[in-house]
Design an enzyme around this catalytic site. Structure first.
Site, PDB file in Angstrom:
ATOM      1  N   LYS A 121       0.822  -1.222   0.000  1.00 44.91           N
ATOM      2  CA  LYS A 121       0.000   0.000   0.000  1.00 44.91           C
ATOM      3  C   LYS A 121       0.852   1.266   0.000  1.00 44.91           C
ATOM      4  O   LYS A 121       0.607   2.194  -0.766  1.00 44.91           O
ATOM      5  CB  LYS A 121      -0.923   0.006   1.229  1.00 44.91           C
ATOM      6  CG  LYS A 121      -1.954  -1.083   1.272  1.00 44.91           C
ATOM      7  CD  LYS A 121      -2.876  -0.936   2.465  1.00 44.91           C
ATOM      8  CE  LYS A 121      -2.213  -1.215   3.797  1.00 44.91           C
ATOM      9  NZ  LYS A 121      -1.842  -2.629   3.975  1.00 44.91           N
ATOM     10  N   THR A 122       1.832   1.302   0.889  1.00 47.81           N
ATOM     11  CA  THR A 122       2.634   2.510   1.022  1.00 47.81           C
ATOM     12  C   THR A 122       3.392   2.821  -0.265  1.00 47.81           C
ATOM     13  O   THR A 122       3.423   3.969  -0.729  1.00 47.81           O
ATOM     14  CB  THR A 122       3.607   2.368   2.202  1.00 47.81           C
ATOM     15  OG1 THR A 122       2.860   2.228   3.409  1.00 47.81           O
ATOM     16  CG2 THR A 122       4.516   3.586   2.324  1.00 47.81           C
ATOM     17  N   GLU A 165      -3.584   5.950   1.510  1.00 49.41           N
ATOM     18  CA  GLU A 165      -3.388   4.553   1.878  1.00 49.41           C
ATOM     19  C   GLU A 165      -4.585   4.112   2.717  1.00 49.41           C
ATOM     20  O   GLU A 165      -4.968   4.794   3.670  1.00 49.41           O
ATOM     21  CB  GLU A 165      -2.090   4.422   2.676  1.00 49.41           C
ATOM     22  CG  GLU A 165      -1.683   3.011   2.982  1.00 49.41           C
ATOM     23  CD  GLU A 165      -0.277   2.941   3.558  1.00 49.41           C
ATOM     24  OE1 GLU A 165      -0.040   2.014   4.355  1.00 49.41           O
ATOM     25  OE2 GLU A 165       0.562   3.787   3.215  1.00 49.41           O
TER      26      GLU A 165
END
Length: 464
Positions: A121-122, A165
């Site tokens: 995600k990051t 995110e």
């Protein structure tokens, strides 16, 4: 467009303001003109950055830190019920707002992209933030890690796009109503909150169901959990589904990923045409993250060739295969990987980048519950390294579980043929690594806890 400051959030107090997710929201509110305050357990560069934006940051938790005129108290799921500032909020009848609700309010009125998945995600959110900024679109973004370029995890931009995110760990990603949702993968994790894969699927289905009518789901065509989720949501009439990956059936097909040292060259087949671009981090999994970012931008109407070139300007996120330095011919790299799938992906990426060099790993398990459920898989992942040092479990928010220690990982690693050593005193790691490493080796510090602090210490010891 979004209001300058959401209603009732003009004087927010954040408990745990230094956390990756909390600090991002606090920064955006401060940049929008809110009078931000909060507290954190210890001093940090993040706390100082918040003060530079005008926020009041207290160190330690105490009832007196909560101002009597606070408009709300923002908390994450990690804040315990007996926190003195939370108790004081109840006494003063100050509304308590979950971090996800605060973030959702910041996205109101903007074209939002929410990036979800068990891993990646990051990185994917960061790639989008960097690319959209490079294209002059001035996005807002909230990321779970600091970008190496802008050096921050959040920003209030003047454009119409907000990239965030979306955290599945506590189901808080269900709060968002994105125009584009990305699902990178779906796996069982966060065992304190999910008892089964069925619960995970239900949670992700709810998240996907919140995409605005006519919006788009960008989802992996390769990862089994994502494929199953696609099957479950295909019939949502208001949802456009765009798949990406190696599969020949993918809407955006990854044709080839060519390693180039610590970078990769990626070629995709999009709308019947090949498109090649550079990703400035090694490993096939990061290349696929970049393709997901590309697909999301295209869904918003951004030309693919422009976006691909802009993604090439991304230089990484702190703790995502971040080069910390080199000493005595040894490169030290830092990885946030803490789930077996992440560990395997990063170790394979580094193995590819290392060529004939040795790969040495310093691994710190994260959470007792995760080690209990996935410790054996973590151990097997470590067999990809030439040698490993395994630290004690980093507890984070958890209390110990009887009988669950790093020995579970070490035993599994040895059974898989790994060369692994237990180290219980973290301060002795630099000496241990210096005794193992030779010129040309790569040293990877790995884990979601404070193992990241060892990189500079290892480099200093190697230099001496």
């Amino acid at each position: 467009m979004a209001p300058a400051v959401p209603s009732a959030m003009d004087r927010p107090h954040f408990i745990g303001i230094g956390g990756a997710g909390m600090s991002g929201i606090a920064k955006i509110l401060a940049q929008r003109g809110a009078k931000v305050a909060g507290s954190d357990a210890k001093e940090s560069l993040t706390a100082e950055a918040l003060r530079e934006l005008g926020a009041t940051v207290h160190i330690g938790h105490a009832a007196g830190h909560l101002a009597s005129d606070a408009s709300c108290v923002v908390v994450s799921s990690a804040i315990r019920a007996d926190n003195p500032e939370l108790a004081r909020a109840a006494e003063l009848s100050v509304p308590v707002v979950h971090r996800a609700d605060a973030l959702a309010s910041l996205m109101t009125g903007l074209r939002s992209i929410a990036v979800a998945g068990t891993h990646g995600k990051t990185t994917t959110t960061s790639m989008l933030a960097v690319a959209l900024t490079e294209l002059g679109l001035d996005p807002s973004y909230a990321i779970g890690g600091d970008l190496e370029g802008p050096g921050t995890n959040a920003r209030h931009g003047g454009g119409e796009i907000f990239v965030a995110e979306a955290d599945e760990s506590d189901r808080s990603f269900q709060k968002y109503d994105p125009e584009v949702a990305i699902v990178l993968n779906v796996e069982l994790d966060h065992h304190a909150n999910y008892a089964s894969m069925e619960e995970i699927y239900d949670s992700f289905e709810t998240f996907v169901g919140k995409v605005v009518p006519g919006g788009t789901l960008v989802i992996s065509a390769d990862q089994p959990g994502a494929v199953e989720l696609t099957r479950r949501v295909r019939d949502l009439s208001s949802l456009n589904v765009v798949t990406y990956g190696d599969s020949k059936d993918a809407d955006i097909r990854v044709h080839k990923v060519t390693p180039r040292g610590l970078t990769s060259e990626v070629t995709v087949l999009l709308n019947g045409r090949f498109l090649t671009f550079t990703v400035s981090v090694p490993g096939s999994h990061y290349a696929h993250n970049a393709v997901a970012a590309l697909a999301a931008g295209v869904a918003l109407g951004i030309p693919a060739h422009n976006l691909a070139s802009a993604i090439g300007t991304y230089t990484g996120v702190k703790r995502r295969l971040q080069l910390k330095g080199e000493a005595a011919g040894v490169q030290v790299i830092d990885s946030y990987a803490h789930h077996p799938t992440e560990m395997t992906a990063d170790l394979e990426a580094m193995r590819g980048a290392a060529a004939d060099a040795r790969l040495l790993v310093v691994f710190q398990p994260h959470l007792f519950s995760r080690t209990q459920e996935l410790g054996k898989e973590m151990g097997r992942a470590l067999a990809l390294a030439d040698a490993s040092v395994v630290l004690d479990i980093y507890p984070a928010r958890e209390d110990p579980i009887p009988g669950i220690t790093s020995a579970l990982i070490i035993d599994a690693a040895k059974a898989a043929g790994a060369d692994v050593t237990a180290v219980h005193d973290k301060s002795t790691v630099p000496d241990a690594v210096a005794g193992m490493a030779k010129p040309g080796d790569l040293v990877l510090t790995m884990g979601a806890g404070d193992v990241t602090d060892l990189g500079p210490a290892i480099l200093a010891r190697l230099s001496s």
